[in-house]
Design a protein around this motif. Structure first.
Motif, short mmCIF file in Angstrom:
data_model
loop_
_atom_site.label_atom_id
_atom_site.label_comp_id
_atom_site.label_asym_id
_atom_site.label_seq_id
_atom_site.Cartn_x
_atom_site.Cartn_y
_atom_site.Cartn_z
N MET A 4 0.95 -1.40 -0.17
CA MET A 4 0.05 0.02 -0.04
C MET A 4 0.81 1.17 0.17
SD MET A 4 -3.27 1.56 0.20
CE MET A 4 -4.31 0.21 0.67
N SER A 5 0.49 2.22 -0.81
CA SER A 5 1.37 3.31 -1.16
C SER A 5 1.02 4.47 0.29
CB SER A 5 1.02 4.25 -2.43
OG SER A 5 1.62 5.35 -2.41
N ASN A 6 2.25 5.21 0.62
CA ASN A 6 1.85 6.25 1.66
C ASN A 6 1.51 7.51 0.84
OD1 ASN A 6 2.51 4.62 3.75
ND2 ASN A 6 4.86 5.06 3.56
N SER A 7 1.26 7.48 -0.36
CA SER A 7 0.76 8.82 -1.01
C SER A 7 -0.74 8.65 -1.26
CB SER A 7 1.62 8.80 -2.37
OG SER A 7 1.27 7.78 -3.12
N LEU A 8 -1.46 8.17 -0.39
CA LEU A 8 -2.77 8.22 -0.49
C LEU A 8 -3.51 9.60 -0.37
CD1 LEU A 8 -4.11 4.95 1.39
CD2 LEU A 8 -3.80 5.31 -1.20
N THR A 9 -4.42 9.97 -1.16
CA THR A 9 -4.85 11.39 -0.93
C THR A 9 -6.29 11.42 -0.18
OG1 THR A 9 -4.24 12.02 -3.13
CG2 THR A 9 -5.92 13.33 -2.27
N LEU A 10 -6.41 11.96 1.17
CA LEU A 10 -7.34 12.02 1.70
C LEU A 10 -8.73 12.22 1.06
CD1 LEU A 10 -5.94 13.54 5.07
CD2 LEU A 10 -6.67 11.02 4.76
N PRO A 11 -9.83 11.92 1.40
CA PRO A 11 -11.07 12.39 0.68
C PRO A 11 -11.35 13.69 1.02
CG PRO A 11 -11.50 10.50 2.29
CD PRO A 11 -10.13 10.66 2.34
N LYS A 12 -12.07 14.42 -0.01
CA LYS A 12 -12.40 15.70 0.26
C LYS A 12 -13.71 15.75 0.99
CE LYS A 12 -14.12 19.83 -1.86
NZ LYS A 12 -14.37 20.74 -3.17
N VAL A 13 -13.97 16.56 2.32
CA VAL A 13 -15.08 16.61 2.97
C VAL A 13 -15.99 17.61 2.39
CG1 VAL A 13 -16.13 17.24 5.40
CG2 VAL A 13 -13.98 15.95 5.13
N THR A 14 -16.95 17.22 1.85
CA THR A 14 -18.16 17.98 1.32
C THR A 14 -19.03 18.66 2.19
OG1 THR A 14 -19.27 16.30 0.27
CG2 THR A 14 -17.64 17.34 -1.10
N GLN A 15 -19.39 18.01 3.28
CA GLN A 15 -20.33 18.43 4.14
C GLN A 15 -20.31 17.64 5.45
OE1 GLN A 15 -24.69 18.22 2.90
NE2 GLN A 15 -25.22 19.10 4.93
N ARG A 16 -20.33 18.35 6.39
CA ARG A 16 -20.51 17.82 7.93
C ARG A 16 -21.68 18.35 8.47
NH1 ARG A 16 -14.50 18.92 10.39
NH2 ARG A 16 -15.81 18.07 12.25
N LYS A 17 -22.36 17.39 9.35
CA LYS A 17 -23.48 17.98 10.21
C LYS A 17 -23.71 16.79 11.38
CE LYS A 17 -27.33 15.87 7.56
NZ LYS A 17 -28.60 16.17 6.69
N GLN A 18 -24.20 17.54 12.35
CA GLN A 18 -24.25 16.67 13.67
C GLN A 18 -25.59 16.17 13.51
OE1 GLN A 18 -24.98 18.06 18.01
NE2 GLN A 18 -22.77 17.85 17.42
N VAL A 19 -25.77 14.83 13.65
CA VAL A 19 -27.09 14.10 13.53
C VAL A 19 -27.59 13.63 14.85
CG1 VAL A 19 -26.71 13.36 11.10
CG2 VAL A 19 -26.03 11.84 12.93
#
Length: 186
Positions: free
Chosen positions: A1-16
């Protein structure tokens, strides 16, 4: 597994959902390959936690048996607790040790940081080895007195066979400290 993984982009966060201890957050993500997913995770409110493996002597460690609401059972494990505001992890470890076991320690060795279910929970726990114990009891927040149990490190296999020694963080701490103590005593 590569150490150069790109973290996903957070498009929205909300408390449920929210309780006195946790908040459940919905996180909408877009991965680098364009795939979109909705995740839920628990956000803790604290500053982390500590778990302590107290060594009574070179061969004997102490455990506590306490009620666990999640499983509605009494479980055997190492003393642990939250880090209070303004406390260092080592100070929290000494306070929890005094509250739950009735001992303080003159020497703490940081063993490892573990994550608790990192796919769903943002918490981490610092594991400490506590040595050179001295008797000192502080009032704790447990609803009943905890049973303190001593165990020989050389007999750790029989501890692993106990039906009430199940907690993964305590098992991890036992394995880490077993190897650490073995190397220290060489």
């Amino acid at each position: 597994m590569s150490n150069s993984l790109t973290l996903p982009k957070v498009t929205q966060r909300k408390q449920v959902a929210k309780s006195r201890l946790f908040a459940i957050e919905q996180v909408d993500l877009t991965f680098s390959n364009g795939v979109e997913r909705e995740y839920e995770r628990m956000q803790g409110y604290g500053r982390g936690a500590v778990l302590i493996v107290p060594m009574l002597d070179d061969e004997t460690f102490l455990l506590v048996r306490e009620y666990c609401a999640g499983t509605h059972t009494y479980e055997l494990g190492f003393p642990k607790g939250l880090i209070d505001e303004g406390e260092s992890a080592e100070h929290a470890a000494n306070r929890e040790l005094k509250e739950e076991v009735g001992y303080g320690a003159n020497k703490f060795t940081h063993v490892h940081r573990v994550a608790t279910a990192p796919a769903f929970f943002s918490a981490s726990m610092e594991i400490f080895l506590a040595e050179s114990l001295y008797a000192e009891k502080l009032p704790g927040d447990e609803p009943e007195e905890l049973e303190v149990v001593s165990w020989k490190l050389a007999d750790y296999h029989s501890l692993l066979a106990q039906p009430d020694f199940n907690e993964a963080r305590s098992i991890a701490a036992l394995m880490l400290v077993k190897d650490l103590v073995k190397n220290i005593l060489k």
